[in-house]
Every structure is written in C-alpha cells, then in structure tokens.
Design an enzyme around this catalytic site. Structure first.
Site, short mmCIF file in Angstrom:
data_model
loop_
_atom_site.label_atom_id
_atom_site.label_comp_id
_atom_site.label_asym_id
_atom_site.label_seq_id
_atom_site.Cartn_x
_atom_site.Cartn_y
_atom_site.Cartn_z
N HIS A 23 0.84 -1.20 0.00
CA HIS A 23 0.00 0.00 0.00
C HIS A 23 0.87 1.25 0.00
CE1 HIS A 23 0.97 0.32 4.24
NE2 HIS A 23 0.46 -0.88 4.47
N HIS A 26 3.93 1.49 2.36
CA HIS A 26 5.14 0.77 1.90
C HIS A 26 5.86 1.60 0.83
CE1 HIS A 26 2.62 -2.90 3.09
NE2 HIS A 26 3.62 -2.85 3.95
N CYS A 131 -1.98 -9.78 19.26
CA CYS A 131 -2.77 -9.41 18.07
C CYS A 131 -2.14 -10.08 16.85
CB CYS A 131 -2.81 -7.89 17.88
SG CYS A 131 -3.50 -7.44 16.27
N CYS A 134 -0.83 -7.62 14.12
CA CYS A 134 0.42 -6.92 14.44
C CYS A 134 1.57 -7.90 14.63
CB CYS A 134 0.32 -6.14 15.75
SG CYS A 134 -0.89 -4.85 15.78
N CYS A 148 -6.73 -4.48 20.63
CA CYS A 148 -5.47 -4.08 20.02
C CYS A 148 -5.47 -2.56 19.77
CB CYS A 148 -5.27 -4.83 18.70
SG CYS A 148 -4.02 -4.07 17.67
N HIS A 151 -5.38 -2.07 15.68
CA HIS A 151 -6.48 -2.53 14.84
C HIS A 151 -7.85 -2.41 15.49
CE1 HIS A 151 -2.94 -4.50 13.08
NE2 HIS A 151 -3.57 -4.29 11.95
N LYS A 298 -5.90 6.97 10.01
CA LYS A 298 -5.01 5.88 9.64
C LYS A 298 -5.67 5.08 8.51
CE LYS A 298 -2.64 2.10 11.94
NZ LYS A 298 -1.45 2.10 11.15
N LYS A 301 -7.96 -1.39 5.75
CA LYS A 301 -8.88 -2.07 4.83
C LYS A 301 -10.30 -1.91 5.35
CE LYS A 301 -6.08 -5.72 2.96
NZ LYS A 301 -5.57 -6.97 3.44
N1 MSP Z 1 8.05 -6.63 8.75
C1 MSP Z 1 8.06 -5.54 9.64
C2 MSP Z 1 9.37 -4.79 9.59
C3 MSP Z 1 10.59 -5.60 9.89
S1 MSP Z 1 12.03 -4.65 9.66
C4 MSP Z 1 13.26 -5.63 10.22
C5 MSP Z 1 6.94 -4.57 9.29
N2 MSP Z 1 6.38 -4.73 8.07
S2 MSP Z 1 5.17 -3.84 7.51
O1 MSP Z 1 4.88 -4.34 6.19
O2 MSP Z 1 4.09 -3.83 8.44
O3 MSP Z 1 5.69 -2.37 7.42
C6 MSP Z 1 6.82 -2.07 6.63
C7 MSP Z 1 7.17 -0.61 6.77
O4 MSP Z 1 6.09 0.17 6.25
C8 MSP Z 1 7.36 -0.18 8.23
O5 MSP Z 1 8.48 0.68 8.36
C9 MSP Z 1 6.09 0.57 8.53
O6 MSP Z 1 6.26 1.60 9.47
C10 MSP Z 1 5.79 1.17 7.16
N3 MSP Z 1 4.39 1.55 7.07
C11 MSP Z 1 3.29 0.75 7.14
N4 MSP Z 1 2.18 1.54 7.05
C12 MSP Z 1 2.54 2.83 6.93
C13 MSP Z 1 1.87 4.03 6.63
N5 MSP Z 1 0.56 4.11 6.55
N6 MSP Z 1 2.64 5.12 6.38
C14 MSP Z 1 4.01 5.06 6.32
N7 MSP Z 1 4.65 3.95 6.57
C15 MSP Z 1 3.97 2.89 7.15
O7 MSP Z 1 6.63 -3.72 10.09
#
Ligand code: MSP
Length: 539
Positions: A23, A26, A131, A134, A148, A151, A298, A301
């Site tokens: 999304h 990421h 959770c 998470c 949680c 969520h 935030k 989905k």
């Molecule tokens: N797998 C773990 C990270 C392990 S690092 C050794 C994880 N994955 S994640 O897919 O949930 O998130 C990946 C990255 O995307 C994280 O740095 C997280 O903060 C970032 N983001 C997820 N949602 C976000 C937003 N809505 N906005 C900006 N970044 C956010 O956590």
C-alpha cells in the site's frame, strides 16, 4: 559538504510483510529511502541500498492457508508483486533480501548462536495479549478498551513455552550508546521518546514459538522457530554476506529507514542483539511518520481508505507521485494523502514551475539559437553554489522536504530571471547567448538536484537540453555547447479525472501504467498535450 566521513553509505528500509498487497505506506518508505540513496550516489559515495520482505511468521502462514497455498509458494507470488511495484516506482535498490532465503538463515543462525553462547538466551514461559495482525503482544496498559491499540480488534491470550533474549540486561548499554551518539536516532523527538522509555524497566523478549512451523528453527531446540524480530532484524546483515562479504565495507555506515511503529525494535532490540552477538552498531535509525488518508485517519482495509500507489502512479505518473511524497510530507511527521493537494501541486509546481521552464528554455534555444547553446563557461547569471549547499545540508539533516523546497525556490528564481531578462526581446547575440546559456546552466543544476526526487523526469530534462545527469562534481566543468531539442511537455495538463472503474488485482492493473522507457519516463498519462499558459513567455 559531507555526511559520510568514510565516503560510504549503506541504506536499508524495513522489510515488508507480504501477507497482502503493498500500500501507499510501503511505497512512501521506499521512495524516501530511494531519495537518500540516490542523493548519496550523485555525491559520489560508495552506496548500497537494500529493501526486502519479512516472509516468516504466523500471519504469513495463515494468509497462505487462506489461499490454500504453501507458505513458500505464497510468498514467492507476493514477492513478485512487491518487486514489480518497486521497479515501477524507480526504486534503485542494489539488493532485495527475502527472509526465506538460505543466505538469510545462515546469518540468523550465526547471531543466534553467538547470543546463546554468551548465555543471553534462556527458556521460559510466555503469556501475552496477542494481536495476530500486528504479530505482537501488548501489555494490559497498552490495550485500548481491552482491544489491540492499532487494529481495535480483540486480542487472543497466548500462553506457551518460549525462549527469551535477556533484553533487560542491555538496557543501560543501549541507553548509553544513544546518549553518546546524538545522530543515532533521528528525528530528535524519537530519540527523546526512546530515552525516556529506557528510564523504565525493560523486560526480556520472547523470541521463539513452538505453535507454528513457518520460520527458522532454533539450533538448540528445533521444536521452536524464531519469532519475528530476531529473524527479521538480521536481514540488514544477512544481505551483506552473500554472494560476497560486504560487511566490512558497509556495515558501520548503515542507516535504517523505518516507520514510527517499529522504532523500539530498531533502536533498542536490534542494538541489544548486536551488542550481545559482538557486532558493531549501525550509524543511524531514521524514523518516518505515517501516511494518513485525506481526513487524517489511519489507512485501513476496514475503513476502505487505503490509497493504492499503483492507481496514483497510473493517474499522475511515477515522477509526480515521488515528488508529492517527498515534497508534501514533512520529514518524520505524519501526513495526509490528499488527491486535491497532489492535483494542485501537479498543476502548479510540476506543470507551471518545472515543466514550463524546461519547455520555454528549449524553445528559446531552438528559435533564437538554432538549438546550439554555448555554455557561459561558468554558472552564468544564476549562481547555484548556495542552492547545492543548502540542498545537501537538508539531505544530511534528513529533511528531504526542505531539500525539495530549496530546489523549487531555485526553479522559481530561474523562471523569474527569464521574465526579467525577456530573452525573446534581446537583439544583441552575445547578450542573448548569455541569458539562454545561464538558463541552461541553471537547468543542469536543477536536473541534477531533481534526480533523487524524480529520476526519469530529471533524465528527460537533461535529454531535452543536451547534457547528462551524473555526479554533482561534474557541475563544475562546462562543455563548449549544449544541443537542445524541444520535447513533449514533462507534466502535461490533466483533464478532470474520469470515473474510475473498480480496482483490479495489481498484476493486471500494472500493465497499463506508462513504461519507464517513454520519452519523459513515467510522466503523467498524457490525455492532453496542451501546455500551461500562466508563464506564457516561451516565444
Ligand atoms: N516486517 C516488519 C518490519 C521488519 S524490519 C526488520 C513490518 N512490516 S510492515 O509491512 O508492516 O511495514 C513495513 C514498513 O512500512 C514499516 O516501516 C512501517 O512503518 C511502514 N508503514 C506501514 N504503514 C505505513 C503508513 N501508513 N505510512 C508510512 N509507513 C507505514 O513492520
């Protein structure tokens, strides 16, 4: 002007969970990190940029089961979707680590054994309000109405045998490292947050589970697999070990780019693991904020407000999406993703300020000088030394939105210069060459500084004015002349968005996005080729 005394820069992002499609959050993080990686490369730093996927764990095992797939086959499929998105966004990673790879398990086993030998891992009994989304347990005080905090859904009580890492033992060592290295956690608010948490008791960390199998088994007890963090965090080093050993070369210059939700893991757990294993610590953890929806909520989905990066890239082009992320979201802060704001910036900052500047200079070069612009042999009348300095000071301060601001002030100054000098009225050939030559030199600086923000748009500017984007140091040598050609508009005026059809799966949708190789890279889809009229002086 150096942020890296060693001249090396190793930058990593969080590795994403591939339990669903990527999304905007990421995409945001990878674009921010890519900006810093590219900015380091054009300064001539020996740069390595790593991204990847966090493929183990219960969440993935369950998502695979829901689709009736084996976890490995499931993550293989998802890995393609993530990699395709990041290639489309022009993320310039040198490597892509996946935690299901053997090279990763190899280092995980190494660090685990070292910590075990030191006596910092013991067997205990774990109980937590957990959770599944998470992949994390919460203390009673962290739960919101018993649910949680992220969520809002019910947690489950988990009680099981687990191995623990003596995290508490390392609290003081980690705190002292943070205190004596002010740049270790940035921005400073995050550093303060962690230092204040480190004044309280730090509990040992549960690091294994015996209730699912999709993970790396413990060397001393294969009935357990490693639980999330010991496995995931190790990627930053496991990726440096194969195919050749790059640890010595890059590790001490590592910068981790991560979201605020995983601050604790990167600034306390990871340093503690490294100290326990006898490894040096990375240089910096840069913590970014969250992308929220247009109303500041935030994305989830459940609320149906998740912004799809592919859809935005299709509508506005990859360059505009990257620009918007880096320009409109203050570094380190949360920010709302607003299509209205993006639309306005597209029209005014990309279309009017930059797009029109390039076109008007190329047209002037064509009509007044037959396409051959002699270089003033120096900066000309639009001196940019202080602009370049300010830009990289902002890069070093991890204030990328200010670096973009600095560049845009210079773009506007260049437009204002042309409006004042009115080259279309100048009769004297020497004077005319000076003014157009100064503008081309300014655009050479602009293209170089735009490159980390919008790589393919920067290349298109360069192609139109007859130079190449290379190292920043190249800006101090001047060719005899530039061969300018008038290209199509960089950011063509957009018609009001049409009603969109319902979303399709990313693999199908992707095919319709303009390719990277088009004349102006991944610019906006050119429904109309009309240029803007506000700066109408490109006669
Ligand atoms: N797998 C773990 C990270 C392990 S690092 C050794 C994880 N994955 S994640 O897919 O949930 O998130 C990946 C990255 O995307 C994280 O740095 C997280 O903060 C970032 N983001 C997820 N949602 C976000 C937003 N809505 N906005 C900006 N970044 C956010 O956590």
């Amino acid at each position: 002007m150096t942020s890296s005394p060693s001249g090396r820069f190793y930058i990593t992002t969080a590795i994403d969970y591939p339990n669903s499609v990527p999304h905007m959050g990421h995409a945001y993080e990878k674009i921010v990190a890519d900006f810093y990686a590219r900015a380091a490369r054009i300064r001539g730093y020996d740069t390595r940029f790593l991204i990847g996927l966090d493929e183990h764990g219960l969440k993935i095992q369950e998502a695979a089961a829901r689709e009736g797939k084996e976890p490995q086959a499931f993550v293989d499929e998802k890995a393609r979707v993530f990699q395709e998105l990041y290639a489309l966004l022009e993320i310039s990673n040198d490597d892509f680590i996946r935690t299901s790879e053997p090279r990763h398990a190899e280092f995980v086993k190494e660090i685990y054994s070292k910590v075990l030998e030191r006596g910092d891992i013991y067997k205990g009994f774990y109980r937590g309000d957990y959770c599944v989304s998470c992949e994390k347990s919460y203390t009673k005080s962290e739960l919101v109405n018993g649910n949680c905090p992220v969520h809002g859904t019910a947690t489950v009580v988990l009680e099981e045998e687990s191995y623990f890492f003596r995290l508490g033992k390392y609290r003081d060592a980690v705190r002292s490292h943070i205190e004596s290295n002010p740049g270790f956690i940035r921005p400073v608010e995050r550093r303060n947050e962690i230092l204040s948490r480190l004044r309280e008791e730090v509990l040992d960390l549960s690091i294994s589970r015996s209730t699912f199998r999709w993970g790396i088994p413990l060397a001393n007890d294969p009935s357990h697999v490693l639980w999330v963090w010991f496995d995931a965090l190790s990627n930053y080093i496991s990726a440096l070990r194969r195919p050749e050993d790059m640890f010595e070369r890059y590790w001490s210059d590592a910068t981790h780019v991560v979201g605020k939700d995983i601050l604790w893991f990167h600034t306390v757990i990871w340093p503690a693991m490294l100290i326990a294993g006898g490894y040096p610590l990375p240089r910096e953890v840069y913590v970014h904020g969250f992308v929220l929806d247009a109303e500041g909520r935030k994305m989830s989905k459940h609320l149906g407000n998740v912004v799809d990066p592919l859809e935005v890239a299709r509508d506005y082009g990859v360059n505009a999406l990257r620009f918007y992320i880096l320009r409109a979201f203050a570094s380190g802060q949360d920010g709302a993703f607003s299509r209205k704001d993006l639309e306005e910036r597209y029209q005014s900052e990309l279309g009017n300020d930059l797009g029109n500047l390039v076109l008007r200079v190329a047209k002037l070069a064509q009509t007044k000088l037959g396409g051959r612009v002699r270089s003033p042999g120096g900066a000309g009348e639009l001196e940019a030394g202080s602009v370049i300095r300010d830009y990289f000071e902002n890069v070093d301060a991890r204030e990328h939105h200010r670096a973009v601001e600095t560049l845009w002030a210079y773009i506007r100054r260049t437009n204002a210069y042309l409006n004042e000098r009115e080259p279309w009225k100048i009769k004297d050939p020497t004077e005319l060459e000076k003014v157009i030559g100064s503008a081309v030199e300014a655009l050479r600086v602009i293209a170089h500084l735009a490159h980390p923000i919008m790589p393919s748009a920067a290349s298109a500017v360069a192609a139109s004015l007859g130079f190449e984007v290379s190292a920043i140091s190249s800006l101090s040598s001047f060719p005899d002349a530039y061969a300018a050609t008038v290209g199509s508009p960089l950011f063509p005026r957009r018609e009001p968005p049409r009603r969109r059809s319902p979303p399709e799966p990313p693999s199908r949708r992707r095919k319709r996005i303009p390719s990277r190789g088009s004349r102006f890279g991944s610019g906006a889809s050119s429904r109309s080729r009309t240029t803007r009229t506000r700066t109408s002086s490109s006669r």
